[in-house]
Design a protein around this motif. Structure first.
Motif, PDB file in Angstrom:
ATOM      1  N   ILE A  26       9.827  -5.963  -0.567  1.00 49.26           N
ATOM      2  CA  ILE A  26       9.362  -7.148  -1.291  1.00 49.26           C
ATOM      3  C   ILE A  26       8.031  -6.878  -1.969  1.00 49.26           C
ATOM      4  CG2 ILE A  26       8.063  -8.334   0.533  1.00 49.26           C
ATOM      5  CD1 ILE A  26       9.476 -10.905  -0.325  1.00 49.26           C
ATOM      6  N   ALA A  27       7.169  -6.061  -1.335  1.00 54.59           N
ATOM      7  CA  ALA A  27       5.888  -5.712  -1.946  1.00 54.59           C
ATOM      8  C   ALA A  27       6.106  -4.835  -3.185  1.00 54.59           C
ATOM      9  CB  ALA A  27       5.007  -5.003  -0.934  1.00 54.59           C
ATOM     10  N   GLU A  30       4.145   6.234  -3.946  1.00 54.35           N
ATOM     11  CA  GLU A  30       3.485   5.208  -3.117  1.00 54.35           C
ATOM     12  C   GLU A  30       4.464   4.589  -2.126  1.00 54.35           C
ATOM     13  OE1 GLU A  30       3.486   1.179  -2.145  1.00 54.35           O
ATOM     14  OE2 GLU A  30       4.222   1.670  -4.162  1.00 54.35           O
ATOM     15  N   PHE A  31       5.688   4.320  -2.592  1.00 50.53           N
ATOM     16  CA  PHE A  31       6.706   3.726  -1.730  1.00 50.53           C
ATOM     17  C   PHE A  31       7.030   4.652  -0.550  1.00 50.53           C
ATOM     18  CE2 PHE A  31      11.236   3.316  -0.645  1.00 50.53           C
ATOM     19  CZ  PHE A  31      11.276   1.981  -0.259  1.00 50.53           C
ATOM     20  N   THR A  61      -2.219  -0.866   6.618  1.00 53.72           N
ATOM     21  CA  THR A  61      -1.527  -0.259   5.464  1.00 53.72           C
ATOM     22  C   THR A  61      -0.690  -1.296   4.732  1.00 53.72           C
ATOM     23  OG1 THR A  61      -1.411   1.862   6.618  1.00 53.72           O
ATOM     24  CG2 THR A  61       0.058   1.563   4.743  1.00 53.72           C
ATOM     25  N   TYR A  62       0.020  -2.125   5.501  1.00 51.51           N
ATOM     26  CA  TYR A  62       0.866  -3.137   4.870  1.00 51.51           C
ATOM     27  C   TYR A  62       0.028  -4.199   4.167  1.00 51.51           C
ATOM     28  CZ  TYR A  62       3.885  -7.117   4.157  1.00 51.51           C
ATOM     29  OH  TYR A  62       4.540  -8.174   3.588  1.00 51.51           O
ATOM     30  N   PHE A  63      -1.075  -4.640   4.828  1.00 56.28           N
ATOM     31  CA  PHE A  63      -1.920  -5.646   4.185  1.00 56.28           C
ATOM     32  C   PHE A  63      -2.516  -5.104   2.891  1.00 56.28           C
ATOM     33  CE2 PHE A  63      -2.780  -7.828   8.496  1.00 56.28           C
ATOM     34  CZ  PHE A  63      -1.633  -8.576   8.339  1.00 56.28           C
ATOM     35  N   PHE A  64      -2.926  -3.807   2.924  1.00 51.99           N
ATOM     36  CA  PHE A  64      -3.453  -3.189   1.708  1.00 51.99           C
ATOM     37  C   PHE A  64      -2.353  -3.094   0.643  1.00 51.99           C
ATOM     38  CE2 PHE A  64      -3.862   0.732  -0.788  1.00 51.99           C
ATOM     39  CZ  PHE A  64      -5.050   0.470  -1.458  1.00 51.99           C
ATOM     40  N   LEU A  65      -1.139  -2.683   1.065  1.00 54.75           N
ATOM     41  CA  LEU A  65      -0.018  -2.573   0.137  1.00 54.75           C
ATOM     42  C   LEU A  65       0.313  -3.926  -0.475  1.00 54.75           C
ATOM     43  CD1 LEU A  65       2.397  -0.983  -1.086  1.00 54.75           C
ATOM     44  CD2 LEU A  65       3.671  -1.549   0.982  1.00 54.75           C
ATOM     45  N   ARG A  66       0.373  -4.959   0.355  1.00 54.66           N
ATOM     46  CA  ARG A  66       0.731  -6.284  -0.148  1.00 54.66           C
ATOM     47  C   ARG A  66      -0.318  -6.797  -1.130  1.00 54.66           C
ATOM     48  NH1 ARG A  66       1.295 -11.203   4.034  1.00 54.66           N
ATOM     49  NH2 ARG A  66      -0.956 -10.853   4.082  1.00 54.66           N
ATOM     50  N   LEU A  85       0.373  -7.294  -5.113  1.00 53.76           N
ATOM     51  CA  LEU A  85       0.205  -8.635  -5.672  1.00 53.76           C
ATOM     52  C   LEU A  85      -0.794  -8.621  -6.820  1.00 53.76           C
ATOM     53  CD1 LEU A  85       1.245 -11.480  -5.193  1.00 53.76           C
ATOM     54  CD2 LEU A  85      -0.667 -11.869  -3.641  1.00 53.76           C
ATOM     55  N   LEU A  86      -1.876  -7.874  -6.632  1.00 50.46           N
ATOM     56  CA  LEU A  86      -2.886  -7.775  -7.682  1.00 50.46           C
ATOM     57  C   LEU A  86      -2.327  -7.055  -8.908  1.00 50.46           C
ATOM     58  CD1 LEU A  86      -5.849  -8.334  -8.420  1.00 50.46           C
ATOM     59  CD2 LEU A  86      -6.424  -6.088  -7.469  1.00 50.46           C
ATOM     60  N   LEU A  87      -1.597  -5.962  -8.682  1.00 50.37           N
ATOM     61  CA  LEU A  87      -0.998  -5.221  -9.795  1.00 50.37           C
ATOM     62  C   LEU A  87       0.095  -6.036 -10.487  1.00 50.37           C
ATOM     63  CD1 LEU A  87      -0.776  -1.622  -8.291  1.00 50.37           C
ATOM     64  CD2 LEU A  87      -2.356  -2.452 -10.040  1.00 50.37           C
TER      65      LEU A  87
END
Length: 776
Positions: free
Chosen positions: A171-172, A213-214, A232-237, A241-243
């Motif tokens: 989903i991210a 990255e994935f 890692t997940y919080f950074f990824l999410r 979201l920002l991108l």
């Protein structure tokens, strides 16, 4: 990557991921318990709205003692995500008292699970349709990829909230891919429609970066079950979201630049760009400003992304509709229609919501009320927007009579395009009108200065029509209805209809339909009349063509004239065979049946037998006439054999003896069918002239092929004629005569030598070079 390999990979990935996610969805309910580690204890931080936890005896601040019989820190999802998911039992402590909570029978809100599935089905269905049905369009294929990525994102939503690691990672990355695939689609689409030529090479490196990255983030998250995976997940999410926001903004910037570049041009390009910009804004405004941006700024969504995510589908759905229906350049019309439909839908949607509040005593400004208003508005808009399409589809069931008239109108208007004669008006148009209106009969009438021409179909009396047309006001009649088609200085035309077979007059709807038919018929009748007039003038001109000198200038005209004659002969022969001869056949069979079934007196039996024999004679004569009009044997047995057959037939009825021989048959038969047909017509005309005028006792016809020429030699010992007094007959009478004969010979590039004198017979030598060219 090859298109087939890419498609196969996406299909396999979809099947594997979908299978896994369905197992997670069915096996585990959405619990929605968020916890935090505080003073060595796991405490409930909050409970997700509409999750299964809201139906359990749980409160914020309760202490989680056990998850599935083990301490919370032993549970992977608690350590990874600070959530309690994929569990079946809990032990909590509240006010020092421990309580067991059974989660196995808990179910989350159905709509939260159902909505992503519905979105997913829509996305994958449209992706499949675009990929298969518009396979020749690259932009359609990339739009299919857009739907595929959005579909995967929605597919991962349910397992993601249940703590599934693959769902969270997908989903991210799905959010990250959406604006990039959108941009790729727009680049391909603008290049395909020649609106802008933007390079897509940088996107290749972006795709590779996302893939790397994935793989890295997935490896870290899957292999770790502690603080590292969580961070890692919080950074990824957060990054994705920002991108996602940056990517959508970048799309808007490109569209804005292109629009200002084309906006001064009154063209389809500026219309398409404006549509893309507006639809993209309408698609992403709700999820950006009501869900994602508030989530980044205040940590909470103002509007659940589960609902606002639907609007993301508006842009690709609209574009898919326009591409598949090929209405891309009707965008202005479609937008105005959509906007008008939305405005109309607002009031009934508001009334429905207010009625729901009044009946069920709900709070006025509850969030669910807003959701309901938006959903009702969308449904109303879709229904009103598609009313025209649904009406078209259901018209044959709702208004069968109107549908029948419209279908007949389409057929008649199409037939009018191919109508070139008055006879075709009867066979193609009048018959359809009579059958459609279910009347006894109808007629098209042409009233000239001194005469009346009537083309009728069905049961209608011509005498009554003439009496009606002769009246000062022909519209007034108890049984007939008269409609004026057009009024010309040379004639006036009318359409006359009888009563319906139900013995009633035509209704208003049928009269309006007839008036529409008449508006088309007026133009067609004028064209048919002009064609008839032009044909008569052409026939007259053809009989007075110049002689051999300068004949090549008129060769095109001769060719056209002969082709028209042959076409008319074939039509008449076909009509005789299909109508008159068939009627005679059935009449003969019925007479035979009468004689066999009934005991008749000898006199009556002899009379019936005489009728049958007479019918057979008529049939033989008609068959001979059909052959004269359309010598089909030319193609089957050749020219020489066909002439032999006609000579053999004429020998029985002619007062003179006919001799025919041919030399060089093989060379003659090598010629094309058109040459043979013209030569056959020449022989026909020579024999017809001999029967009418020669008074001969012997007619000799010889056909040879030698010395580079085809030669037809005709000789008779009749009364002859004076060539200086030869007059050309009117074309359209018999079609014979020396001028007509000469015209045909010149058209074939031949040469005519005529030796005739009064009282000494006729000698005609016609030669054609084996190579094309004029010898005259």
């Amino acid at each position: 990557m090859n298109k087939k390999i890419r498609s196969l990979f996406l299909l396999v990935f979809f099947i594997v991921a979908q299978s896994w996610f369905l197992i997670v969805l069915i096996k585990y309910p959405y619990i929605g318990i968020n916890v935090q580690y505080d003073n060595g204890q796991w405490v409930i931080k909050n409970l997700d709205i509409d999750s299964g936890s809201t139906r359990l005896d749980l409160n914020v601040g309760d202490i989680i003692v056990e998850v599935d019989g083990k301490p919370p820190e032993k549970n992977v999802l608690v350590r990874k995500w600070d959530t309690v998911e994929q569990a079946f039992s809990l032990v909590i402590k509240r006010d020092g008292i421990s309580n067991a909570v059974d989660i196995s029978k808990t179910r989350s809100a159905i709509q939260l699970d159902l909505i992503p599935i519905v979105y997913e089905i829509i996305c994958f269905t449209i992706a499949l349709l675009l990929y298969n049905k518009v396979a020749n369009s690259r932009s359609a294929n990339y739009l299919a990829y857009v739907f595929y990525v959005i579909g995967v994102t929605f597919m991962a939503l349910n397992p993601s909230v249940r703590g599934d690691t693959l769902g969270k990672v997908l989903i991210a990355n799905g959010l990250l891919l959406v604006p990039i695939v959108f941009l790729n689609f727009l680049i391909v689409f603008f290049k395909e429609k020649r609106i802008a030529n933007i390079s897509s090479k940088p996107l290749k490196y972006i795709y590779y970066s996302i893939l790397i990255e994935f793989c890295l983030c997935s490896a870290i998250i899957f292999l770790s079950d502690n603080y590292i995976a969580k961070q890692t997940y919080f950074f990824l999410r957060f990054t994705c979201l920002l991108l996602f926001l940056i990517g959508i903004l970048f799309n808007f910037v490109i569209l804005t630049i292109l629009y200002f570049k084309h906006r001064k041009k009154v063209s389809d390009e500026s219309t398409v760009l404006r549509f893309v910009w507006i639809s993209l804004f309408a698609s992403f405004f709700p999820i950006l400003f009501l869900s994602f941006i508030p989530k980044l700024l205040i940590g909470e969504e103002l509007f659940l992304s589960t609902y606002s995510g639907f609007f993301v589908l508006l842009f690709p759905l609209t574009f898919a509709y326009l591409i598949v229906s090929k209405k891309l350049y009707d965008i202005d019309f479609m937008l105005r229609r959509l906007l008008f439909t939305v405005i109309i839908s607002i009031l009934p949607s508001f009334v429905v919501v207010m009625a729901d509040i009044a009946v069920f005593q709900k709070e006025m400004f509850h969030r669910h009320t807003l959701y309901m208003f938006i959903i009702v508005l969308i449904i109303q808009t879709i229904v009103l927007f598609s009313v025209e399409h649904m009406y078209t589809r259901l018209e044959r069931f709702m208004f069968p009579r109107k549908h029948l008239l419209q279908a007949a109108l389409k057929k008649i208007s199409k037939d009018l395009m191919s109508t070139f004669s008055f006879r075709e008006l009867k066979d193609l148009i009048l018959l359809d009108i009579v059958n459609t209106l279910q009347v006894y009969g109808g007629a098209i009438v042409f009233k000239y200065r001194d005469s009346t021409e009537i083309i009728s179909e069905g049961e209608i009396h011509q005498a009554e029509i003439e009496r009606l047309i002769g009246q000062a006001y022909p519209e007034e009649h108890p049984d007939l209805m008269c409609f004026e088609i057009n009024r010309h200085e040379e004639y006036t035309s009318f359409l006359v209809m009888t009563r319906k077979k139900s013995n009633t007059r035509l209704g208003l709807e049928e009269v309006q339909w007839l008036n529409l038919i008449i508006s088309y018929l007026a133009v067609s009748l004028e064209n048919v009349y002009l064609i008839r007039k032009l044909t008569d003038k052409l026939n007259s001109l053809a009989s007075h063509l110049p002689g051999e000198q300068g004949s090549s200038d008129f060769n095109w005209f001769r060719k056209l004239s002969f082709e028209l004659q042959e076409r008319e002969r074939v039509r008449i022969a076909t009509d005789l065979h299909d109508t008159t001869m068939q009627d005679l056949f059935f009449l003969k069979r019925k007479l035979k049946a009468i004689g066999e079934k009934h005991a008749l007196s000898p006199e009556v039996s002899d009379g019936i037998q005489s009728l049958i024999e007479y019918i057979e004679i008529i049939n033989v004569n008609l068959r001979q006439n059909c052959f004269d009009l359309h010598p089909y044997l030319l193609q089957e047995i050749g020219l020489v054999r066909t002439i032999e057959k006609i000579v053999e037939r004429e020998s029985y009825s002619c007062p003179f003896q006919i001799r025919f021989d041919a030399v060089g048959v093989q060379m003659i038969e090598r010629k094309d069918l058109e040459f043979k047909r013209h030569l056959f017509r020449i022989v026909q005309e020579l024999l017809n002239n001999a029967k009418k005028h020669s008074e001969a006792t012997l007619v000799s016809i010889r056909l040879t092929a030698s010395m580079g020429y085809y030669v037809l030699h005709y000789r008779d010992d009749g009364v002859g004629f004076d060539p200086s007094k030869l007059a050309a007959p009117d074309i359209g009478t018999s079609g014979v005569g020396m001028e007509q004969l000469r015209s045909r010979i010149l058209h074939m590039g031949g040469h005519l030598e005529l030796a005739a004198a009064q009282g000494s017979g006729v000698d005609i030598r016609i030669s054609f070079p084996m190579k094309e060219g004029l010898t005259a």
